[in-house]
Design an enzyme around this catalytic site. Structure first.
Site, mmCIF file in Angstrom:
data_model
loop_
_atom_site.group_PDB
_atom_site.id
_atom_site.type_symbol
_atom_site.label_atom_id
_atom_site.label_comp_id
_atom_site.label_asym_id
_atom_site.label_seq_id
_atom_site.Cartn_x
_atom_site.Cartn_y
_atom_site.Cartn_z
ATOM 1 C CD GLU A 1 -3.867 -6.924 2.512
ATOM 2 O OE1 GLU A 1 -3.212 -7.339 1.534
ATOM 3 O OE2 GLU A 1 -3.964 -5.719 2.799
ATOM 4 C CB CYS B 1 4.064 3.782 -8.756
ATOM 5 S SG CYS B 1 5.527 3.172 -9.629
ATOM 6 C CB CYS C 1 6.645 10.444 -12.885
ATOM 7 S SG CYS C 1 6.754 8.743 -13.513
ATOM 8 C CB CYS D 1 6.156 9.955 -7.663
ATOM 9 S SG CYS D 1 7.081 8.688 -6.751
ATOM 10 C CB CYS E 1 12.188 7.291 -9.805
ATOM 11 S SG CYS E 1 11.561 5.879 -10.739
#
Length: 371
Positions: free
Chosen positions: A45, A201, A208, A211, A217
């Site tokens: 991370e 994204c 898109c 997605c 959206c």
């Protein structure tokens, strides 16, 4: 106080759509996903902050090979940690990683305090979102994340106005993230949110059509996907100039200086830097009398997030130097040590390796995001 925008879907519908997409299209074979210990997840991370997965993977694997657990990392010298970090940029992350490991060993007996979001977020270099990611990914307990990928997804789905770095906008996004995060399959959900932002994204060219939320959206419905999230208000980026001294002795070794622990390239080894040729000559007269200057190499620009640094490498030779003083050392380009080097300095030293010494080998341009 700005209210959180209304959710685009009921919570359970959002979770189901996302997890169905993740099961088929998500990333399931990343190195830190196997043996999901708090330590491995934490290192990944931190490395992934502002850095893409493809870049991080080889660094992560080398890091795990050398530091397989938090105690080995805590016991290491900072130089070795920064050496393995060289090239990843944002070097404060490496310094904080080392400090956090020492805190975990000294104050938590070598165990990450994953029982407490506040305790995790209090470790050096770990904020609220990273703490949540480590807890969720390593324990499966419910914890909310809001990294850059998640911010981008939520901002576009709800057409959230304003730069996400503004406190009011960030509060809106935390509210949405809190609303959607489930009690079950938290590991998969948090990874799915990050994957959706990283693979579909995307910042520049969102995909898109693939997605799972393209029908709801708000940004897509308006044809404004690329307007969200709004960019940080731009400021003019200044340019600074510096001269880096490549001082070599008769054996071909190069004199290095260790930077202060904070600030530009904090804790890394660099070449002596000067604001002017007069300052450089005065330093040589005092520390290396008799040194001879050679023709300077071509200047190059190193770009940080908040300024550009124009670097002129200045080679010089000295037959002897009576002591290098504190925080200085000789470096042999032919047999490089395992020390942390600023990226442009590493490029210059590589140009001095045997059989590659030439003006053309010197780096012409490079970039970084953080000191």
């Amino acid at each position: 106080m700005t209210e959180t925008p209304p959710a685009i879907l009921p919570r359970d519908t959002f979770q189901r759509r996302l997890l169905e997409w993740f099961d088929v299209h998500g990333r399931h074979d990343l190195p830190w996903q196997h043996e999901r210990t708090p330590y491995r997840v934490w290192v990944s991370e931190i490395m992934l902050q502002q850095t893409q997965v493809a870049t991080v993977i080889p660094y992560f694997e080398r890091f795990m090979e050398r530091f397989p657990d938090v105690r080995s990392l805590a016991a290491a010298e900072q130089d070795e940690v920064l050496h393995l970090w060289t090239g990843l940029g944002y070097y404060a992350r490496g310094r904080n990683l080392h400090k956090a490991a020492q805190v975990v060993v000294e104050e938590h007996d070598g165990e990450f305090p994953v029982h407490s979001l506040d305790a995790m977020a209090a470790l050096p270099g770990i904020g609220r979102s990273t703490a949540g990611a480590v807890i969720a990914q390593s324990t499966g307990r419910r914890a909310v994340i809001l990294d850059g990928n998640v911010k981008r997804v939520l901002t576009r789905l709800h057409a959230v106005e304003g730069w996400p770095g503004r406190p009011a906008v960030e509060r809106e996004l935390w509210g949405l993230a809190e609303h959607y995060t489930p009690e079950r399959r938290v590991v998969d959900f948090t990874q799915a949110m990050m994957d959706l932002g990283a693979t579909l994204c995307r910042r520049g060219q969102p995909d898109c059509e693939r997605c799972p939320f393209n029908d709801v959206c708000v940004a897509r419905a308006r044809g404004e996907q690329k307007r969200f999230p709004e960019s940080k208000p731009k400021k003019a980026i200044p340019t600074r100039t510096t001269t880096m001294l490549l001082l070599q002795d008769e054996a071909g070794r190069v004199l290095l200086e260790q930077r202060p622990s904070s600030g530009l390239w904090g804790g890394l080894w660099s070449l002596p830097q000067f604001d002017s040729s007069l300052e450089l000559r005065a330093w040589l007269d005092h520390h290396a009398p008799g040194a001879s200057l050679e023709a300077p190499w071509e200047a190059f620009t190193h770009v940080f997030s908040h300024f550009r640094l124009e670097v002129t490498p200045q080679p010089a030779r000295v037959s002897r130097l009576d002591g290098v003083g504190e925080a200085r050392r000789w470096f042999d380009p032919a047999e490089p040590d395992s020390i942390g080097l600023a990226a442009p300095v590493k490029g210059l030293l590589d140009a001095l390796r045997p059989f590659t010494l030439s003006v053309q080998d010197a780096p012409h341009s490079s970039s970084s995001q953080e000191p």
